[in-house]
Design a protein around this motif. Structure first.
Motif, mmCIF file in Angstrom:
data_model
loop_
_atom_site.group_PDB
_atom_site.id
_atom_site.type_symbol
_atom_site.label_atom_id
_atom_site.label_comp_id
_atom_site.label_asym_id
_atom_site.label_seq_id
_atom_site.Cartn_x
_atom_site.Cartn_y
_atom_site.Cartn_z
ATOM 1 N N ALA A 154 -100.322 43.985 -71.139
ATOM 2 C CA ALA A 154 -99.033 44.681 -71.235
ATOM 3 C C ALA A 154 -98.601 45.225 -69.877
ATOM 4 C CB ALA A 154 -99.138 45.810 -72.251
ATOM 5 N N ALA A 155 -99.560 45.738 -69.113
ATOM 6 C CA ALA A 155 -99.237 46.317 -67.812
ATOM 7 C C ALA A 155 -98.770 45.250 -66.824
ATOM 8 C CB ALA A 155 -100.453 47.057 -67.253
ATOM 9 N N ILE A 156 -99.460 44.126 -66.802
ATOM 10 C CA ILE A 156 -99.070 43.041 -65.900
ATOM 11 C C ILE A 156 -97.682 42.528 -66.261
ATOM 12 C CG2 ILE A 156 -99.590 40.666 -65.219
ATOM 13 C CD1 ILE A 156 -102.572 41.409 -65.482
ATOM 14 N N GLU A 157 -97.428 42.369 -67.556
ATOM 15 C CA GLU A 157 -96.112 41.892 -67.997
ATOM 16 C C GLU A 157 -95.014 42.888 -67.644
ATOM 17 O OE1 GLU A 157 -93.878 40.506 -72.142
ATOM 18 O OE2 GLU A 157 -96.064 40.687 -72.063
ATOM 19 N N ALA A 158 -95.347 44.186 -67.648
ATOM 20 C CA ALA A 158 -94.361 45.226 -67.354
ATOM 21 C C ALA A 158 -94.095 45.393 -65.860
ATOM 22 C CB ALA A 158 -94.828 46.554 -67.946
ATOM 23 N N GLY A 159 -94.961 44.794 -65.017
ATOM 24 C CA GLY A 159 -94.745 44.876 -63.577
ATOM 25 C C GLY A 159 -95.633 45.856 -62.851
ATOM 26 N N ALA A 160 -96.761 46.242 -63.457
ATOM 27 C CA ALA A 160 -97.696 47.150 -62.794
ATOM 28 C C ALA A 160 -98.345 46.471 -61.590
ATOM 29 C CB ALA A 160 -98.772 47.609 -63.766
ATOM 30 N N ASP A 161 -98.749 47.270 -60.613
ATOM 31 C CA ASP A 161 -99.458 46.761 -59.437
ATOM 32 C C ASP A 161 -100.911 46.438 -59.742
ATOM 33 O OD1 ASP A 161 -97.547 46.575 -57.486
ATOM 34 O OD2 ASP A 161 -97.977 48.512 -56.559
ATOM 35 N N ASP A 162 -101.554 47.324 -60.531
ATOM 36 C CA ASP A 162 -102.994 47.171 -60.743
ATOM 37 C C ASP A 162 -103.414 47.909 -61.998
ATOM 38 O OD1 ASP A 162 -105.538 46.300 -60.228
ATOM 39 O OD2 ASP A 162 -105.876 47.578 -58.481
ATOM 40 N N VAL A 163 -104.496 47.440 -62.610
ATOM 41 C CA VAL A 163 -105.141 48.111 -63.738
ATOM 42 C C VAL A 163 -106.591 48.333 -63.330
ATOM 43 C CG1 VAL A 163 -105.779 47.973 -66.163
ATOM 44 C CG2 VAL A 163 -103.599 46.993 -65.389
ATOM 45 N N VAL A 164 -107.028 49.592 -63.335
ATOM 46 C CA VAL A 164 -108.339 49.937 -62.780
ATOM 47 C C VAL A 164 -109.202 50.632 -63.841
ATOM 48 C CG1 VAL A 164 -109.552 51.102 -60.904
ATOM 49 C CG2 VAL A 164 -107.188 50.310 -60.556
ATOM 50 N N PRO A 165 -110.183 49.936 -64.427
ATOM 51 C CA PRO A 165 -111.116 50.590 -65.348
ATOM 52 C C PRO A 165 -111.993 51.589 -64.582
ATOM 53 C CG PRO A 165 -111.183 48.189 -65.568
ATOM 54 C CD PRO A 165 -110.447 48.486 -64.303
ATOM 55 N N GLN A 166 -112.215 52.765 -65.180
ATOM 56 C CA GLN A 166 -113.022 53.796 -64.549
ATOM 57 C C GLN A 166 -114.399 53.868 -65.195
ATOM 58 O OE1 GLN A 166 -111.895 55.515 -61.864
ATOM 59 N NE2 GLN A 166 -109.965 54.338 -61.990
ATOM 60 N N ASP A 167 -115.368 54.393 -64.443
ATOM 61 C CA ASP A 167 -116.735 54.498 -64.948
ATOM 62 C C ASP A 167 -116.825 55.363 -66.200
ATOM 63 O OD1 ASP A 167 -117.627 52.906 -62.892
ATOM 64 O OD2 ASP A 167 -118.274 54.575 -61.616
ATOM 65 N N ASP A 168 -115.900 56.316 -66.365
ATOM 66 C CA ASP A 168 -115.945 57.207 -67.519
ATOM 67 C C ASP A 168 -115.283 56.599 -68.755
ATOM 68 O OD1 ASP A 168 -113.249 57.364 -66.927
ATOM 69 O OD2 ASP A 168 -113.342 59.382 -66.083
ATOM 70 N N GLY A 169 -114.819 55.344 -68.654
ATOM 71 C CA GLY A 169 -114.212 54.671 -69.790
ATOM 72 C C GLY A 169 -112.707 54.754 -69.837
ATOM 73 N N SER A 170 -112.121 55.627 -69.026
ATOM 74 C CA SER A 170 -110.662 55.692 -68.964
ATOM 75 C C SER A 170 -110.136 54.499 -68.162
ATOM 76 C CB SER A 170 -110.203 57.008 -68.339
ATOM 77 O OG SER A 170 -110.681 57.126 -67.006
ATOM 78 N N ILE A 171 -108.843 54.249 -68.265
ATOM 79 C CA ILE A 171 -108.227 53.124 -67.567
ATOM 80 C C ILE A 171 -107.006 53.620 -66.813
ATOM 81 C CG2 ILE A 171 -107.226 50.819 -67.780
ATOM 82 C CD1 ILE A 171 -108.647 50.588 -70.496
#
Length: 241
Positions: A154-171
């Motif tokens: 969804a983020a890529i389709e919306a035009g986001a620059d990057d999606v970064v998974p975090q070690d704590d499970g958040s994105i």
């Protein structure tokens, strides 16, 4: 500000905002007034104003106070002549700090910011001394347990620059500043509501601080955030909870 656990750090910030609701109202009202003065009073044509109004709604600021803040910015109501100013410096272990302020008295504000740096173990620097260590971008943080693959699509389709998974499970989802609202709206329409969303200064590289150094750094950041003229504090310190 950054943190070893982005999720824990956001909860810390939100908790402090809840404790200081009156201060949050004042801070957001200033942001609305400045945004309206710079870009007009219609949030449909002023993205910065819309972001500020969203912040006001998030802290349950009454509708009439939001409208009055807009009118002060557009000149429909008499208001204080605020200016924006940024101060830069160093915290514990040389960690970078940037402090964004909105003030009607720069002499007072710089004195208060400098005093906080000096009293709590930091050093105020010159303009530009740490700004190069941060990237101006839109930032959204989604709770642990969010469907990473679906959010990424969804983020890529919306035009986001990057999606970064975090070690704590958040994105974390990053966007160009001007595309922040477009991406946020698209993700919310797809069922992804961020726990935190703002146009921010994100550190390019973090410095980890733990133990006493982490506690001292957190104290410095908290004191800076509590100053009346401060709108936002950014740091590259990743504080280990």
């Amino acid at each position: 500000m950054a943190g070893h656990s982005k999720w824990a750090n956001i909860q810390h910030r939100k908790g402090r905002q809840d404790e200081k609701r009156g201060a949050a109202f004042s801070r957001v009202a200033k942001e609305i007034t400045v945004a309206a003065r710079m870009g007009g009073g219609d949030p449909a044509f002023n993205p910065r104003l819309r972001v500020a109004i969203d912040k006001a709604k998030a802290v349950n600021m009454p509708k009439d106070k939001i409208e009055n803040a807009v009118k002060k910015g557009t000149g429909e109501l008499e208001g204080v002549d605020y200016v924006e100013v940024r101060y830069e410096g160093y915290g514990i272990g040389g960690a970078a700090i940037m402090v964004d302020c909105v003030t009607d008295n720069k002499t007072r504000t710089v004195a208060e910011v400098r005093h906080a740096f000096n009293k709590y173990g930091g050093n105020m620097g010159t303009d530009g001394c740490v700004a190069f260590q941060f990237k101006h971008c839109g930032q959204m943080l989604f709770a642990p347990g969010t469907d990473e693959a679906a959010l990424m699509d969804a983020a890529i389709e919306a035009g986001a620059d990057d999606v970064v998974p975090q070690d704590d499970g958040s994105i974390e989802v990053l966007t160009p500043p001007n595309d922040f609202l477009t991406v946020k709206d698209a993700l919310e329409a797809a069922g992804f509501k961020p726990e935190f969303a703002d146009v921010t200064m994100r550190p390019e590289v973090e410095i980890e601080l733990a133990g006493d150094d982490g506690a001292r750094m957190q104290r410095l950041l908290d004191v800076l955030e509590d100053l009346d003229d401060v709108q936002a504090v950014y740091t590259n310190a990743a504080i280990d909870e």
